[in-house]
Each structure stands twice: as C-alpha cells, then as structure tokens.
Design a protein around this motif. Structure first.
Motif, PDB file in Angstrom:
ATOM      1  N   CYS A 145       6.533  11.678  -9.425  1.00 53.52           N
ATOM      2  CA  CYS A 145       7.561  10.680 -10.033  1.00 53.52           C
ATOM      3  C   CYS A 145       7.571   9.309  -9.871  1.00 53.52           C
ATOM      4  O   CYS A 145       7.692   8.242 -10.477  1.00 53.52           O
ATOM      5  CB  CYS A 145       9.139  11.375  -9.707  1.00 53.52           C
ATOM      6  N   HIS A 146       7.483   8.980  -8.528  1.00 48.56           N
ATOM      7  CA  HIS A 146       7.420   7.695  -7.807  1.00 48.56           C
ATOM      8  C   HIS A 146       6.072   7.168  -8.390  1.00 48.56           C
ATOM      9  O   HIS A 146       6.168   5.782  -8.700  1.00 48.56           O
ATOM     10  CB  HIS A 146       7.386   7.598  -6.221  1.00 48.56           C
ATOM     11  N   THR A 147       4.965   7.824  -8.509  1.00 44.16           N
ATOM     12  CA  THR A 147       3.801   6.958  -8.799  1.00 44.16           C
ATOM     13  C   THR A 147       3.697   6.746 -10.273  1.00 44.16           C
ATOM     14  O   THR A 147       3.346   5.812 -10.509  1.00 44.16           O
ATOM     15  CB  THR A 147       2.631   8.367  -8.589  1.00 44.16           C
ATOM     16  N   ILE A 148       4.289   7.555 -11.095  1.00 45.96           N
ATOM     17  CA  ILE A 148       4.428   7.108 -12.505  1.00 45.96           C
ATOM     18  C   ILE A 148       5.577   6.083 -12.556  1.00 45.96           C
ATOM     19  O   ILE A 148       5.052   5.035 -13.423  1.00 45.96           O
ATOM     20  CB  ILE A 148       4.931   8.463 -13.368  1.00 45.96           C
ATOM     21  N   LEU A 149       6.489   6.207 -12.061  1.00 47.62           N
ATOM     22  CA  LEU A 149       7.658   4.733 -11.984  1.00 47.62           C
ATOM     23  C   LEU A 149       7.023   3.653 -11.598  1.00 47.62           C
ATOM     24  O   LEU A 149       7.262   2.534 -11.900  1.00 47.62           O
ATOM     25  CB  LEU A 149       8.873   5.082 -11.215  1.00 47.62           C
ATOM     26  N   ARG A 150       6.190   3.679 -10.546  1.00 50.20           N
ATOM     27  CA  ARG A 150       5.406   2.396  -9.914  1.00 50.20           C
ATOM     28  C   ARG A 150       4.454   2.103 -10.816  1.00 50.20           C
ATOM     29  O   ARG A 150       4.217   0.772 -11.168  1.00 50.20           O
ATOM     30  CB  ARG A 150       4.800   2.753  -8.602  1.00 50.20           C
ATOM     31  N   ARG A 151       3.702   2.610 -11.735  1.00 50.24           N
ATOM     32  CA  ARG A 151       2.704   2.329 -12.601  1.00 50.24           C
ATOM     33  C   ARG A 151       3.510   1.489 -13.762  1.00 50.24           C
ATOM     34  O   ARG A 151       3.236   0.451 -14.175  1.00 50.24           O
ATOM     35  CB  ARG A 151       1.839   3.210 -13.262  1.00 50.24           C
ATOM     36  N   LEU A 152       4.747   2.143 -14.235  1.00 51.53           N
ATOM     37  CA  LEU A 152       5.571   1.717 -15.131  1.00 51.53           C
ATOM     38  C   LEU A 152       6.115   0.189 -14.942  1.00 51.53           C
ATOM     39  O   LEU A 152       5.990  -0.565 -15.500  1.00 51.53           O
ATOM     40  CB  LEU A 152       6.666   2.542 -15.682  1.00 51.53           C
TER      41      LEU A 152
ATOM     42  N   MET B  54       0.743  -1.090   0.046  1.00 46.40           N
ATOM     43  CA  MET B  54      -0.037  -0.210   0.058  1.00 46.40           C
ATOM     44  C   MET B  54       1.079   1.337  -0.043  1.00 46.40           C
ATOM     45  O   MET B  54       1.854   1.243   0.716  1.00 46.40           O
ATOM     46  CB  MET B  54      -0.782   0.000   1.270  1.00 46.40           C
ATOM     47  N   LYS B  55       0.627   2.304  -0.914  1.00 47.65           N
ATOM     48  CA  LYS B  55       1.419   3.404  -1.082  1.00 47.65           C
ATOM     49  C   LYS B  55       0.868   4.745  -0.096  1.00 47.65           C
ATOM     50  O   LYS B  55      -0.461   4.657  -0.231  1.00 47.65           O
ATOM     51  CB  LYS B  55       1.679   3.807  -2.381  1.00 47.65           C
TER      52      LYS B  55
ATOM     53  N   LEU C 261      10.456  -3.430  -3.140  1.00 41.83           N
ATOM     54  CA  LEU C 261      10.858  -2.033  -3.687  1.00 41.83           C
ATOM     55  C   LEU C 261      10.267  -0.871  -2.893  1.00 41.83           C
ATOM     56  O   LEU C 261      10.837   0.140  -2.510  1.00 41.83           O
ATOM     57  CB  LEU C 261      10.860  -1.920  -4.949  1.00 41.83           C
ATOM     58  N   ASP C 262       8.886  -0.910  -2.498  1.00 41.01           N
ATOM     59  CA  ASP C 262       8.131  -0.208  -1.687  1.00 41.01           C
ATOM     60  C   ASP C 262       8.727   0.037  -0.440  1.00 41.01           C
ATOM     61  O   ASP C 262       8.914   1.356   0.180  1.00 41.01           O
ATOM     62  CB  ASP C 262       6.745  -0.424  -1.722  1.00 41.01           C
TER      63      ASP C 262
END
Length: 66
Positions: free
Chosen positions: A9-16, A1-2, A35-36
């Motif tokens: 930036c982290h949100t975009i990288l996490r989706r990628l 859970m984030k 990783l989280d």
C-alpha cells in the motif's frame, strides 16, 4: 531511500505521490523525503494509522499540486 520491508500500500501511494508532484524545483524530492521520515516514525507506533495518514497526505498533495 525506502526500506525493503515497505508494505505494498505504501509503495503504491508513494508512486502515486511521485506522479502527482511536479518533477522540477526540488518539491518532489523534498516533500517525499519529509513524508518518508514522518511515515517511518508513525509506522513504528501503528502501521495501519501510518498508512491512512500517508494516504491523506497523497490526497492533499493531489489537491495542492494539480
């Protein structure tokens, strides 16, 4: 859970990362969870360095999970 305070930036990288990893076999959930946790430890010390580290992990996953 984030947490809700995650930077964009982290949100975009996490989706990628979620898109790059295989959806079955538990690899995605396990790796993203690990990783989280590591990201949370690093961001407490230095947010910029944590973002760069996470970006490197996403690139590495892209290489290892084509």
């Amino acid at each position: 859970m984030k947490p809700a305070s995650d930077p964009v930036c982290h949100t975009i990288l996490r989706r990628l990362l979620a898109w790059l990893l295989p959806p079955d076999g538990g690899v995605r959930d396990g790796l993203m969870g690990d990783l989280d946790e590591l990201y949370a430890e690093r961001v407490a010390r230095d947010r910029f360095a944590a973002e760069l580290w996470y970006a490197r992990q996403v690139v590495s996953a892209g290489i290892h999970f084509p």
